[in-house]
Structures are given as structure tokens and as C-alpha cells.
Write an enzyme that holds these catalytic residues in place. Structure first.
Site, PDB file in Angstrom:
ATOM      1  N   GLU A 115      45.750  51.378  52.774  1.00 20.67           N
ATOM      2  CA  GLU A 115      45.400  51.556  51.357  1.00 20.67           C
ATOM      3  C   GLU A 115      45.043  50.218  50.726  1.00 20.67           C
ATOM      4  O   GLU A 115      45.219  49.162  51.350  1.00 20.67           O
ATOM      5  CB  GLU A 115      46.570  52.199  50.615  1.00 20.67           C
ATOM      6  CG  GLU A 115      47.842  51.403  50.721  1.00 20.67           C
ATOM      7  CD  GLU A 115      49.050  52.221  50.277  1.00 20.67           C
ATOM      8  OE1 GLU A 115      49.331  52.225  49.082  1.00 20.67           O
ATOM      9  OE2 GLU A 115      49.701  52.843  51.133  1.00 20.67           O
ATOM     10  N   ASP A 119      45.815  43.930  42.886  1.00 22.41           N
ATOM     11  CA  ASP A 119      46.278  42.617  42.453  1.00 22.41           C
ATOM     12  C   ASP A 119      46.853  42.725  41.038  1.00 22.41           C
ATOM     13  O   ASP A 119      46.176  42.474  40.055  1.00 22.41           O
ATOM     14  CB  ASP A 119      45.105  41.641  42.501  1.00 22.41           C
ATOM     15  CG  ASP A 119      45.580  40.204  42.525  1.00 22.41           C
ATOM     16  OD1 ASP A 119      46.799  39.993  42.658  1.00 22.41           O
ATOM     17  OD2 ASP A 119      44.739  39.305  42.408  1.00 22.41           O
ATOM     18  N   TYR A 235      51.798  53.830  44.682  1.00 15.67           N
ATOM     19  CA  TYR A 235      51.738  53.691  46.142  1.00 15.67           C
ATOM     20  C   TYR A 235      53.030  54.059  46.846  1.00 15.67           C
ATOM     21  O   TYR A 235      53.106  54.021  48.055  1.00 15.67           O
ATOM     22  CB  TYR A 235      51.280  52.291  46.560  1.00 15.67           C
ATOM     23  CG  TYR A 235      52.061  51.142  45.961  1.00 15.67           C
ATOM     24  CD1 TYR A 235      53.401  50.952  46.244  1.00 15.67           C
ATOM     25  CD2 TYR A 235      51.443  50.230  45.119  1.00 15.67           C
ATOM     26  CE1 TYR A 235      54.114  49.897  45.700  1.00 15.67           C
ATOM     27  CE2 TYR A 235      52.141  49.177  44.564  1.00 15.67           C
ATOM     28  CZ  TYR A 235      53.479  49.013  44.855  1.00 15.67           C
ATOM     29  OH  TYR A 235      54.178  47.974  44.315  1.00 15.67           O
ATOM     30  N   LYS A 322      45.522  40.734  54.432  1.00 11.13           N
ATOM     31  CA  LYS A 322      44.810  40.186  53.287  1.00 11.13           C
ATOM     32  C   LYS A 322      43.419  39.667  53.656  1.00 11.13           C
ATOM     33  O   LYS A 322      43.124  39.403  54.817  1.00 11.13           O
ATOM     34  CB  LYS A 322      45.644  39.026  52.694  1.00 11.13           C
ATOM     35  CG  LYS A 322      47.040  39.480  52.285  1.00 11.13           C
ATOM     36  CD  LYS A 322      47.311  39.327  50.839  1.00 11.13           C
ATOM     37  CE  LYS A 322      47.681  37.979  50.419  1.00 11.13           C
ATOM     38  NZ  LYS A 322      48.474  37.853  49.253  1.00 11.13           N
ATOM     39  N   CYS A 416      58.144   3.736  43.933  1.00 10.46           N
ATOM     40  CA  CYS A 416      58.140   5.028  43.254  1.00 10.46           C
ATOM     41  C   CYS A 416      57.388   4.894  41.928  1.00 10.46           C
ATOM     42  O   CYS A 416      57.675   3.989  41.146  1.00 10.46           O
ATOM     43  CB  CYS A 416      59.579   5.477  43.004  1.00 10.46           C
ATOM     44  SG  CYS A 416      59.675   6.904  41.907  1.00 10.46           S
TER      45      CYS A 416
HETATM   46  S1  IVH Z   1      53.655  48.693  49.263  1.00  2.86           S
HETATM   47  C1  IVH Z   1      57.653  46.985  50.423  1.00  2.86           C
HETATM   48  N1  IVH Z   1      51.226  49.128  48.541  1.00  2.86           N
HETATM   49  O1  IVH Z   1      51.999  43.940  46.865  1.00  2.86           O
HETATM   50  C2  IVH Z   1      56.949  46.766  49.167  1.00  2.86           C
HETATM   51  N2  IVH Z   1      52.287  47.218  47.663  1.00  2.86           N
HETATM   52  O2  IVH Z   1      53.147  41.912  48.624  1.00  2.86           O
HETATM   53  C3  IVH Z   1      56.129  47.944  48.838  1.00  2.86           C
HETATM   54  N3  IVH Z   1      50.940  45.915  46.118  1.00  2.86           N
HETATM   55  O3  IVH Z   1      55.195  43.891  45.494  1.00  2.86           O
HETATM   56  C4  IVH Z   1      54.788  47.539  48.611  1.00  2.86           C
HETATM   57  N4  IVH Z   1      49.163  47.207  46.193  1.00  2.86           N
HETATM   58  O4  IVH Z   1      53.298  44.659  44.001  1.00  2.86           O
HETATM   59  C5  IVH Z   1      52.271  48.313  48.432  1.00  2.86           C
HETATM   60  N5  IVH Z   1      49.069  49.691  47.970  1.00  2.86           N
HETATM   61  C6  IVH Z   1      50.107  48.882  47.851  1.00  2.86           C
HETATM   62  C7  IVH Z   1      50.081  47.735  47.015  1.00  2.86           C
HETATM   63  C8  IVH Z   1      51.206  46.923  46.968  1.00  2.86           C
HETATM   64  C9  IVH Z   1      49.704  46.111  45.665  1.00  2.86           C
HETATM   65  C10 IVH Z   1      51.797  44.776  45.758  1.00  2.86           C
HETATM   66  C11 IVH Z   1      53.166  45.158  45.293  1.00  2.86           C
HETATM   67  C12 IVH Z   1      54.134  44.438  46.174  1.00  2.86           C
HETATM   68  C13 IVH Z   1      53.265  43.378  46.772  1.00  2.86           C
HETATM   69  C14 IVH Z   1      53.779  43.028  48.145  1.00  2.86           C
END
Ligand code: IVH
Length: 673
Positions: A115, A119, A235, A322, A416
Site C-alpha cells: 500500500e 507522508d 491503514y 521507500k 573549541c
Molecule cells: S503501517 C507498525 N501503513 O509510516 C506501524 N504506516 O514509518 C503501522 N504510514 O507511523 C504502520 N502510511 O505514520 C502503515 N500505509 C501505511 C502508512 C503508514 C504512512 C506511516 C505511519 C507510521 C509510519 C511508520
């Protein structure tokens, strides 16, 4: 219109407005114009004003934002809000899969659900009786901030979920409580508009959409949040509604009334399908109406996902794949040195400001002298800089062909820049350090760290006030903070009686602190938040940690040689010991970590050898720690149990010799009960 008619009309309007919300925000469809929808909302508003007894909490009119709050309340998450590990390359994805395969029985075939990685910022939403009840930010993962009022203003978040499509047995469960997680974000166009308005109002512009979304959610005045166009993508379905796969979870979320990305997300039968998806999304990325920084890949099967568990703060079963950092070129106008908390000198490139990945960059770290040599970067050079996620921008390459001959080489200062003391580079280390333990900048950074959120968390005592306290000789080191009183603070610039009293109160409150936070606050080199927790759980009192030898420290599973050396050096240093004594004199009360369950394992030291039949090593260690035991990596006379699996190796014989009791995984699990 009489009361009965009004009630009916209100119900109908509410339903119709909500249907359009669903069409627009979940299905990307628009049946009627914005103006027509506004007109319906207006009629509903008028009717509700006349008959306020019919205003329901899920009415679309309740999205406007209420009275400003004095502060956010804290909310404890039922299940921790985790984060994800990042990778950038397909080979790293393959490594991830292989690591997981090793932990699973051979017959399990892995498939995935991929998925978009939005951001924005993570949010959790709780519904009771189907009505939106509370929502919170991630916070530290365990405790977040209650931002319910602000979330109510986001149209993409349903105020009432649709439970009608669930099987009846599950409806009851979902009514009781339903928890959904997702990302609050801002569309590109809404972000640009917001920044235009900020500019017109002579307010600072937001560096990127993530900051804008986060800043808008953390507003005490929900009317401000309501004025910023925020969005939401779900999500995660925390509540068990019978979803067997991650894909099913998304489908349920969509039925409940959330946008869950189901059109853009994809089921992937194997890793090569994931790679294809990653490539396709990469092509579409710029034309999407919102920013993404990668894709999130989840092991689709829920049971397998759970079975793999968590390592550190991230689940093993999901990963963020990423897109490479975004790059830009600019000119290095100067290189200056910053002195950090540990006394380390970091060279920083001061750049001609340039936009990268949606924010303006004017500085980039050059890390250390070796890195400057490796890049051969000079003052005046044109350089490529890059930014990845939250990481501080860095210089990737100097474009030497563009040199004019006017560029200047940079040398690390021998003194320093802050206190003029000698700068030293220790053997085997890349960083230079200020040799003066009392260097003003070092001291200042240490104090900032000491009072920061993850350490003593003294509210209101920010860098500006600390600077004033130092300049006025009211404090020399962190222990002096606890001796301050209101009359010390009030004469300072911009200090009212009230704020002085608030700070003193916060200081008093901070005197009770957990051992982990206390250790973290000391600012020992290489000891971050996680290591501090490990040390606290292992030693349980500061006295015991203080007495630990290098070998004691080095024996701990999570602690490597370098960290062990740094900790033992810290506690041998005369200055550190004096500081500790002063802190304790000031009445700091350090709380021992809680042992969650009292079991036969409490206080016992375990060493694991060989492959255990069901638990991975990490899982076994976590379970031992949760039961109050210690997990060590090497055998000694202090070891109580050796947990032996298949192919146990030399530890088995050694344990026999030392008379250490040898147990199986099954016996371990019994002890932990
Ligand atoms: S799953 C285990 N799905 O990415 C944590 N996170 O780097 C569950 N995020 O804190 C995250 N899109 O804020 C998940 N489709 C997606 C996401 C997503 C953005 C963010 C989320 C999380 C961060 C983790």
C-alpha cells in the site's frame, strides 16, 4: 415545521450529507456540487439551531471545532503504536523476507499486501456504539495526545461508522469498541493554498505537508484545525473483526466508511509482484494528489504477521519500502563547527538555500573530518545534497568540475569554537571533541538534553530559558535546576510571576523519575532511550548500575563493547559521580522499573543456546524480560538457566561444567507463567 417533522428532516439531511461525504472521501465520486452540499449543511445547521435537542454527536455540523483547550490530555494506547523499519533496495526486501522465513515453519508461503506510505502523521481513532469517541496522536508509541476535537473537523474521518455490512455477530463487538489507525495528511493543493494564506498573514510558511498536518492537528484551538484542509487514510484495523488478511482489513475499513486506499493498494502473491508495484507507484507518484514517501508492505496473512512479533519498535511482518532520497544541487557558502552535548564537534555546511523534497534546506551535516576528506568538499563548492525522510540533509558529492579555483579547504579547528579549549581526536574514533568538560556549549547541550521530553521532561524549561539561567549564573549544571525558586526566575526577561511558578512546579514534579529516563537524561555517550530501558530493567537501581564493571555491562545481551566501555567510563569519572551525588542530594526520587508479573523467572539470569522449537531468540528474550528475568549472552557463574534448543554448541558443555541448570523451551515457558 413542527418538532416531529424537524426530527425527520434532520435525520434525512444528516444521512444525505454523510452519503456525499462517503462518496467524495472514500469513493472519490462527486454527485452534487460543493455549493449544493453547503446548502444542505446550511439547512441542517438552521434546523439544529431551532431544535437543539436533535443535535447528535455525529451530525456534520459538529465538525466546526469547539472551545480552545488549555492543554491536550494524554491517552494511553490499548496496543502500542509501532513504527516501521525502512529499506530502499530490492535486495534489502529479499533480506527481510529471508529473515522472516527463517523464523517460520518451512511450509508457510509468504504473500503480501502493498500500500501507499502516506507522508503525514499517525493517528488512532476509537469508536463506541459506532460513534467517533476519541482520537489520539502516536506520542511516544505508548501514550499519545487526545486530539479528538481536532479530528472531528476532518471530513474524511467518519463521525459514525457503518456497521450494518458486518455479520451480526461482529456488529455487537464493533459497537462495543472499534479502533482504527491511519494517517492524517494534507493534499498537495491544500498545502500550497495554506502556505499562501500563511504568507498573506505574514505567518511562517510550513516546510512540508507533514509539518503542516502535524502542526494543524496539534492546535489547542480546533477552529484553526477546521480551517486547514486535512485528510485521512486508514491503514490499520486494530479490532478483530474476523479479518484473516491485511487485505481483508482494508476492505472492512472501506465498508465501515473510511478511505483505505483500496484502489491504489495491491495484493502481491510474492516479492517480485511487490517490486512491480513499487515501480508502478514510483511512476505515478508525482501525479498523485498527495505526497507519499514509499510503499508499505505487509505480510498478508494475519496469523503469520502476529506470529513474527515485534523487534524494537517495529513489527517484523511489515516494512516501509521507500523511494530514494530526493536530491538537489547548491553552493556551500561556509563550513562551521557545532559543539554537541557529548562535546563532539560536527562540521556543518551552510548552504545557499534550496528546495528539496518539499522543504527549504540551508544546512547539511558533514558528519566529521573523515567525511569532509572523503567528499573533498570545500567552501565555495557546488554540491549535491539529499534528504531522506526525517534524516538531517547531507552532502552526497562535491562537483569538482565546477570549481573556479577560489574554493577554500576546511580544517577542523584545533581549539573549541565555544570555549577555546584544546580539541582532541581519540584513538579509533572519527569525531573530534572539546577537551573541556565544562565547555559552555557542551554544558548547555547537556542541560537541554536533561530536561527534554524523553528525559526529565520539565515542561516550560526550554532552551531560551536555560540560556538565560546560564547567562545569569543561576545554574551551572543540571543539578542546580532543582534548587531554583520563583524569585530566581521572576527578575528574568519576559518572566511573569505565573510562568515562574509553573516552571518551579514542573521542576518539583519532575523530581520523581523512572530509572530508565534518569539514565537517559545523564547523556552518557551511546546510551539512547532504548539502551537506557535495557539498563534500567537489568540493574533496577542506579547504585547497581554505577557499580557494574565493564564485564558486567558487556555481558548484557543488548550492549556491545563500545557502549559498555562508554558506560563504565562515565561511572568512573569523578565529575559524573559528583553530579550523581548532587542530583540525589536535591531530592531526586528514582523509581525502580516495574516487574509486570512475579514469576519463577523474576530476577533470574537466562542464557539461550541453539535453535528453539517455536520461539525466536528475540521473542524468548522479550518473554524472559517481561517476566522480570534477565537475558544474558554469555555464561557465567551468575547464570541461573541455560535454555537449550537444537544444535546447542559449546555453551551446553560449559553450562554442565559450571553446574548451570539446563532447560528446554517448554520448561522455560512453564517458568515464565
Ligand atoms: S503501517 C507498525 N501503513 O509510516 C506501524 N504506516 O514509518 C503501522 N504510514 O507511523 C504502520 N502510511 O505514520 C502503515 N500505509 C501505511 C502508512 C503508514 C504512512 C506511516 C505511519 C507510521 C509510519 C511508520
Amino acid at each position: 415545521m413542527d418538532k416531529k417533522e424537524a426530527k425527520l428532516r434532520i435525520e434525512k439531511l444528516k444521512k444525505e450529507i454523510n452519503r456525499h461525504r462517503y462518496l467524495y472521501h472514500v469513493l472519490d465520486k462527486q454527485e452534487i456540487s460543493d455549493a449544493a452540499l453547503d446548502s444542505l449543511k446550511h439547512e441542517l445547521d438552521q434546523l439544529e439551531r431551532k431544535f437543539p435537542e436533535f443535535i447528535a454527536p455525529d451530525s456534520p455540523t459538529q465538525r466546526v471545532g469547539g472551545k480552545p483547550l488549555a492543554e491536550f490530555k494524554k491517552i494511553q494506547h490499548k496496543l502500542p503504536m509501532l513504527s516501521l523499519n525502512d529499506v530502499f533496495l530490492f535486495t534489502e526486501m529479499q533480506d527481510w523476507e529471508n529473515r522472516n522465513k527463517k523464523l517460520l515453519p518451512k511450509e508457510i508461503k509468504l504473500d503480501y499486501y502493498a500500500e501507499l506510505k502516506m507522508d503525514g502523521l499517525a493517528i488512532t481513532l476509537v469508536y463506541k456504539q459506532g460513534i467517533f469517541w476519541k482520537g489520539a496522536t502516536r506520542g511516544n508509541g505508548k501514550v499519545g495526545e487526545d486530539v479528538t476535537e481536532n479530528l472531528k473537523t476532518i471530513e474524511a474521518i467518519p463521525l459514525q461508522v457503518n456497521l450494518a455490512d458486518l455479520p451480526s455477530s461482529l456488529q455487537k463487538k464493533a459497537e462495543e469498541e472499534l479502533e482504527v489507525r491511519g494517517e492524517v495528511f494534507m493534499k498537495k493543493t491544500d498545502f500550497d493554498k495554506l502556505n499562501e494564506i500563511q504568507k498573506e498573514n505574514e505567518q511562517p510558511e510550513f516546510a512540508n505537508p507533514r509539518n503542516a498536518a502535524a502542526g494543524s492537528i496539534r492546535q489547542l484551538d480546533s477552529k484553526i484545525t477546521a480551517s486547514r484542509k486535512l485528510n485521512f487514510m486508514a491503514y490499520g484495523l486494530v479490532t478483530d473483526l474476523g479479518q484473516k488478511t491485511h487485505q481483508e482489513a482494508h476492505e472492512i475499513l472501506q465498508k465501515l466508511g473510511f478511505r483505505a486506499g483500496t484502489k491504489l493498494n495491491q495484493y502481491c502473491p510474492d516479492l517480485s509482484a511487490v517490486e512491480q508495484y513499487h515501480n508502478e507507484v514510483s511512476k505515478k507518484r508525482n501525479s498523485l494528489p498527495f505526497w507519499i514517501d514509499g510503499v508499505v508492505v505487509n505480510i498478508n496473512d494475519q496469523k503469520t504477521f502476529e506470529r513474527l512479533g515485534v523487534v524494537g519498535k517495529a513489527p517484523r511482518g511489515a516494512i516501509a519500502y521507500k523511494y530514494p532520497a530526493e536530491q538537489a544541487t547548491t553552493v556551500v557558502e561556509d563550513i562551521q563547527v557545532q559543539v554537541g552535548r557529548t562535546g563532539a564537534l560536527t562540521p556543518v555546511a551552510h548552504l545557499r538555500p534550496v528546495r528539496v523534497a518539499g522543504s527549504t534546506v540551508a544546512r547539511a551535516t558533514l558528519h566529521n573530518e573523515d567525511e569532509i576528506k572523503r567528499l573533498d568538499v570545500r567552501i565555495g563548492d557546488t554540491v549535491i545534497i539529499q534528504k531522506a525522510g526525517d534524516i538531517i540533509p547531507e552532502v552526497v558529492k562535491a562537483l569538482s568540475k565546477l570549481r573556479t579555483g577560489q574554493e577554500k579547504k576546511f580544517n577542523m579547528p584545533v581549539q573549541c569554537p565555544i570555549c577555546g579549549s584544546k580539541v582532541v581526536r581519540r584513538k579509533g574514533e572519527v569525531a573530534h571533541y572539546c577537551s573541556n568538560k565544562n565547555c559552555f556549549a557542551v554544558q548547555k547541550e547537556k542541560i537541554y538534553h536533561f530536561v527534554s521530553k524523553k528525559a526529565f521532561d520539565i515542561e516550560g524549561l526550554g532552551p531560551k530559558i536555560i540560556d538565560q539561567l546560564l547567562e545569569n549564573n543561576l545554574i551551572k549544571d543540571v543539578s542546580d535546576i532543582f534548587g531554583l525558586n520563583t524569585s530566581d526566575l521572576e527578575p528574568l526577561e519576559r518572566f511573569a510571576e505565573k510562568s515562574a511558578a509553573n516552571i518551579i512546579e514542573a521542576v518539583e514534579k519532575a523530581k520523581k523519575i523512572s530509572l530508565a529516563r534518569f539514565i537517559y537524561a545523564l547523556g552518557i555517550r551511546h546510551v539512547g532511550e532504548e539502551t537506557a530501558i535495557d539498563l534500567a530493567n537489568h540493574f533496577r537501581t542506579i547504585g547497581r548500575l554505577q557499580k557494574a564493571s565493564f564485564d558486567d555491562l558487556n555481558r548484557i545481551y543488548e550492549i556491545g563493547e563500545v557502549v559498555a566501555r562508554s558506560i563504565s567510563d562515565f561511572f568512573q569519572d569523578k565529575h559524573s559521580l559528583q553530579l550523581l551525588a548532587r542530583l540525589l542530594d536535591q531530592g531526586i526520587k528514582i523509581k525502580e522499573p516495574e516487574v509486570r508479573k512475579k514469576t519463577e523467572a523474576s530476577g533470574k539470569t537466562f542464557v539461550i543456546t541453539g535453535t528453539l522449537p517455536s520461539l525466536s531468540r528475540e521473542e524468548a528474550k522479550t518473554k524472559i524480560r517481561e517476566a522480570g528475568g534477565k537475558a544474558a549472552s554469555s555464561l557465567s557463574l551468575n547464570t541461573d538457566f541455560l535454555v537449550a534448543g537444537d544444535n546447542p554448541g559449546s555453551k551446553y558443555e560449559k553450562a554442565k561444567k559450571l553446574g548451570v541448570k539446563i532447560i528446554s523451551e517448554k520448561e522455560l515457558l512453564n517458568l515464565l507463567k
